[in-house]
Structure formats: C-alpha cells, structure tokens
Design an enzyme around this catalytic site. Structure first.
Site, PDB file in Angstrom:
ATOM      1  N   GLY A 177       0.779  -1.340  -0.075  1.00 16.89           N
ATOM      2  CA  GLY A 177      -0.005   0.020   0.022  1.00 16.89           C
ATOM      3  C   GLY A 177       1.058   1.321  -0.032  1.00 16.89           C
ATOM      4  N   GLY A 218       1.475   4.409  -0.684  1.00 16.95           N
ATOM      5  CA  GLY A 218       1.022   5.857  -0.742  1.00 16.95           C
ATOM      6  C   GLY A 218       2.214   6.640  -0.298  1.00 16.95           C
ATOM      7  N   GLY A 241       4.096   4.988   2.937  1.00 21.58           N
ATOM      8  CA  GLY A 241       4.700   3.769   2.553  1.00 21.58           C
ATOM      9  C   GLY A 241       5.948   4.334   1.800  1.00 21.58           C
ATOM     10  N   LYS A 250      -1.935   9.545  19.127  1.00 22.54           N
ATOM     11  CA  LYS A 250      -2.500  10.216  17.877  1.00 22.54           C
ATOM     12  C   LYS A 250      -3.735  10.399  17.474  1.00 22.54           C
ATOM     13  CE  LYS A 250      -0.828  10.471  13.155  1.00 22.54           C
ATOM     14  NZ  LYS A 250      -0.431   9.755  11.719  1.00 22.54           N
ATOM     15  N   ASN A 284      -8.972  16.746  12.708  1.00 19.76           N
ATOM     16  CA  ASN A 284      -9.141  16.375  11.250  1.00 19.76           C
ATOM     17  C   ASN A 284     -10.677  16.732  10.769  1.00 19.76           C
ATOM     18  OD1 ASN A 284      -6.678  15.434  11.818  1.00 19.76           O
ATOM     19  ND2 ASN A 284      -7.010  13.333  10.572  1.00 19.76           N
ATOM     20  N   SER A 329      -5.413  15.897   6.628  1.00 23.33           N
ATOM     21  CA  SER A 329      -5.404  14.927   5.832  1.00 23.33           C
ATOM     22  C   SER A 329      -6.902  14.626   5.231  1.00 23.33           C
ATOM     23  CB  SER A 329      -4.764  13.931   6.023  1.00 23.33           C
ATOM     24  OG  SER A 329      -5.230  13.301   7.082  1.00 23.33           O
ATOM     25  N   GLU A 333     -10.777   8.513   6.502  1.00 21.48           N
ATOM     26  CA  GLU A 333     -10.808   7.623   7.177  1.00 21.48           C
ATOM     27  C   GLU A 333     -11.573   7.683   8.455  1.00 21.48           C
ATOM     28  OE1 GLU A 333      -6.686   5.278   6.427  1.00 21.48           O
ATOM     29  OE2 GLU A 333      -6.289   7.157   7.515  1.00 21.48           O
TER      30      GLU A 333
END
Lengths: 327, 327
Positions: B18, B20, B23, B204, B212, B276, B288
C-alpha cells in the site's frame, strides 16, 4: 393608534427596506395588484429595476414589473407600510436609519429570519409586526428575481396584543395585523393571521435550525439528509433543544415529535433543495447563523437549557464562514 | 518465534504494501540506507517509480531513489518485513490478500491511522506490530513524493507482550520491536519503542479526532481553529470523550488536560496545516473517519460512554463525503 383600515382612502404606499429576493417578491406582488411600491436596496439591483423593471421569473415564465426604487432611506418618509427585509445582522443599524424618517402612522412589518427581530426593532424605537415568510426565491442577477416555490406569510403581533402578553386562545389579532393581511390577500398572497406570531416564527426557526447548518456544512440537499439515520438523529437532537428553549421562553410551540415529523415532511417535499445558508457559503457570503442555531444557543444559555447540538453546528458554520469569506 | 535479530545475515527485504505517501517515505529512507525495498502500490505510481525512480521532494531539494516495485501482492513472498500502509477501510481485504503469501518469519508492521488495525490484522491471521506514524507527506504526482515535515515512528506490540496484556511499567519491548527500531534507526528514522503501543496510538488518535474532522468540515487551517474559543471548546469536548473511551477500554492514556494542551501545542506548531481529511475531501476522496471519530463512537457505545461531539462530527463528515464523492 395609527388608523390602518381606511378602504376609502387613496392607495397606501409600501416601501420595501432591504429589497433582496424576499422583498422583491412581495413588493412585486403588491405592485402588480395596484399598490404603489418603492424598493430600497443595493445600487446594482435598483439601477437594473429603474432601467428595465424587475425581471420576475417564476415557473419558467418571465415578466417585467415596474416599481419605484431608491438606494437611500429617504423614501421611507412616504411609507404607510414598511416591509423590513434586511439581513438579521443588520436589524439594529437599519432600524436606526429609518426610525427618524417614519410617519407616525406607518406600520413596519419584519419579514426576516429568526425570532427576535421584533424585539430588536422595539429596542430601537420601532413597534413592528412580525411575519413568517415562506418563499423560495433568489436574485439570479441584477434586477432579476427567480421564484421557485411558495410565497405565503403568517403575520401577527410579537407576544400578542401590543404591550401585553396574549392569553392563549383569548386574544384576537390586532387591527393592524388584519389590515396587513388584507393588503397581501388583496394581492393574491396567502397571509395567515395570528394574535401572537411567536410560535409561528419558532416553527420556522426550528425547521431552519434542523436543515440549514447541516446542509451548509455538508453541501447536501435535503433528500440525502433525511435518508440517513445518523443525520435524522442529529436533526432530532437539534429540534429537541430548540423546543426546550422555546418552552422555557414561554412560547406555545408544538413538541419535538410534531416538529420532527414536520421537518421530515418538509425534507421529503423538498428533496432537491439545499439551504439558503448553503447557497450563502457557496457564494462566499456571510450567513444568518447567529439568528438561527446561534440564537437558540444564546437563549438556551440565558434560560439554563443545554444546546450541545446547536452549539456544535453554530461553531462549525462560523468557522466555515470565516474560511469562505476570508475573514 | 521468528528470528528477527541476525546482524550477520544478508540484508533483509522490506516490502511496503500500500505504497502511498507514508509507505513511499519510509521505504525510500530504508532503501537509501542500503536495505532492499519493494513498493507495492497503484500502477500509476509504480510505473513512474520503475521508469524514473521515486522523486523524493523534501525541503526544496529533489532526489531520485531507485526501488523495486510491484502492482500485485506476489512480492510479499520475499519479505522479511512488511510495512502495512493501506487505508484503514482496506485492512481486512489487504490482510486476506497477503496472509497466504507471508514467510513464517516475516514480521508485519501496521503504519496506519486509527488504533484497531493490529486487532483487525490478528482477526485475519496476521500477528502484526503497531506503529504510530508522524510524517507530513503527500503524493504530488505519479511517483512524486512531497515531504513537508517530521518522519518518525513509535513502534511496539499492541497490548504489550504478544498474547498477554502487559503490566504497566513491568513489560519490556519485544525482541521484534527492538529489531524493527534498529532497522529504522539505522536508516536515520527516529523510532521510539514501547512495550505496549496502544497509548501512543491513542495519543495520535486523540489529536486526529480533535483536528481532522473540524478542519475538513470548515476547510480551515489549524491556526484559525485554535484561535477561536468556541472551536477550542468543541475540540476539548471531543478530546474528553476520546480519553473517557480509552480509559474505559483499559488504555493508560494521559488525561484530558494533557491531551488538550498537546493539541494546542500541535496547532500552534502547525498553524498553516490543514488535515489530511480536509485534503481527501477537497480532492473528492473518501476519508478515514470510521477509524477516527467514528471508531471512538463505536467503542464508546460498546463501553457505555457518551460521545455526542464525536458523533456529530462523524455524521457530518460522512454526509459531506457522500456529497463530494457523489456516493
């Protein structure tokens, strides 16, 4: 007391103060019925109306309607009726502007969102009537009114007979309430009368609080909102807080179940609509949040009623408003 | 037990599943330090990396880094270490894909948002380590990684020593935790070790829950958020609900005051940042949310903790997500 019912008199002049979409709609309906009407509004719109008439665009049919216009407040001196249509955050400033110009027998009618404009007008020395406005209309360009649904009013004294709180069921609509209703009904505008207009103002406030902020924050139409169980739950919480605040404030508002059911019917009937607040923010304009969910929070705080859902929505809309207006 | 600490062995291959922005960042850092690295990701990115190398763009300096690539899962067979970097809603599907391919001694490390990925990987038969990722990075184009801040990790077993819950203060980091930390530290990536990574994951999560969704709903940067008293109040409510849920879940998380102070410091340090999630929605992508505020609501419901602020934010983000993705 002003004499408001004098059918043998010459036509009484109506001045629309703050002639945006709402003011242009009702001003145009009255003018078409023969009432002399002056629109007072922004130069861009007034210049177009003076030059070409108001372009009245409804149901795919366009017509042009002649109206007198002004861009300053002076024309208020001629008014028998003032339709007070400014944005709610401008109520005090506009009231200070027109108060010294009003004829002693002039009647001011607030055609605004929110429930506290009549009180704010009174504090500025103007004893206005309150009206609840149901119309879907927007200015599509300079002097160009686009009407897409309804166009009816509820009118009455705020708190019942002037100077005293009406007893439930006992009070009758005031003479000037009946007179303004005749004026509108004579122009084909359905106008319900109430002895005390507060519950009707709150009915609309509740619907606005349930739909407008959520639609604006999520850029969502009403259909997807009422189809989502989590959104319905949030709308119900918002409504319930409004009802508790209204009841604590002594307003004889129908309960949460009835208000929620009405909101669901409204959403079903207007599945493709998005809120005026959504349109304001999409266009980079300020909203009326302080007269809607923000008002419920302030009254709730004063009355000791918790309003967490309305507070979160208010906080988010204000922050989004700053993002889109750059202020 | 896999043997993970064998300094005399030939270099161990790292496969990024994965690949992105997260990574690619950590894969590139390891590759530059001499570790053989395979990126597995979308064809658009992998084709560009295979052709030209990864364009690593950090602090105004660009360099190209050669990495092996794959667009299918087959390369997982070669991995000693798998950096598991898929979006959280794809955790189960990706786990099913790689589980049959893993070497018996391969170690999977979850570098994902949210706190429940290790549990979800375990349910799919993969006993992974958890990592908390602190890096500001985004894919600016095919094969083009833009890094704008930090790049450090916290790593550890989820719930302490594998198969048992660690006693506070008593447990030591597992051997494979120390080994993965050596791998990253050897590549210049700061990597803190924890016996139990759960509190660090929650730290976090709390910051993500506070920033967010509000940033995404209001298209707001962090500076204007923390400057507004009403927004701070909403952030504090959101944080407090997270802390209550974590404590009820047995996680030794610092309290609301400490978490709130940390969030304010983060906002001050990143005044120009937006979340994000905001970037996802601005680009019409799904978020997410279900692993962030949505997770807190689900755990809260299971544990009997009320989470009204997180619930409202979750409801609004999901509705906005549907508006921007057209789904």
């Amino acid at each position: 007391m002003p004499v408001v019912d004098r059918p043998d008199d010459r036509p009484q002049r109506v001045v629309v103060f703050g002639a945006g979409a709402v003011g242009c709609y009702f001003g145009a309906k009255l003018a078409e019925a023969g009432t002399p009407v002056t629109l007072i509004g922004r130069a861009a719109h007034m210049d177009a109306v003076r030059r070409d008439g108001l372009l009245f665009d409804s149901g795919g049919v366009q017509r042009r309607i002649r109206l007198d216009t002004d861009t300053g407040a002076e024309s208020v001196r001629k008014a028998h009726w003032v339709l007070f249509c400014v944005k709610t955050r401008d109520t005090e400033a506009a009231a200070r502007q027109i108060a010294p110009l009003l004829r002693p027998d002039a009647v001011v009618v607030s055609l605004q969102n929110g429930v506290d404009n009549v009180e704010r007008l009174r504090a500025s020395g103007i004893d206005a009537l309150g009206a609840v406005v149901y119309v879907a209309a927007a200015m599509a360009g300079p002097g160009h009114l686009r009407h897409s649904g309804r166009g009816d009013l509820v009118v009455g004294e705020y708190g019942g007979a002037r100077g005293e709180v009406a007893m439930a069921g006992a009070a009758q609509p005031s003479a000037r309430t009946l007179a303004v209703a005749r004026l509108f009904e004579g122009a084909g505008v359905p106008c319900r009368v109430e002895a005390d207009v507060r519950a009707a103002l709150w009915d609309k406030l509740v619907a606005n609080c349930a739909f407008n902020a959520i639609s604006a924050l999520t850029r969502s139409r009403y259909g997807p909102m009422i189809d989502d169980a989590d959104v319905r739950r949030l709308m119900r919480e918002t409504i319930d807080e409004c009802v508790r605040v209204a009841h604590a404030d002594g307003v004889a508002l129908a309960g949460t179940d009835a208000q929620y059911d009405a909101a669901m019917r409204l959403g079903e009937a207007m599945r493709e609509a998005s809120s005026s607040m959504e349109q304001d923010l999409s266009s980079g304009r300020r909203t009326e949040i302080d007269s809607l969910n923000g008002y419920v929070c302030r009254r709730g705080e004063a009355l000791g009623i918790a309003t967490p859902a309305n507070r979160t929505l208010t906080t988010l809309v204000r922050l989004l408003e700053r993002s889109v207006t750059g202020g």
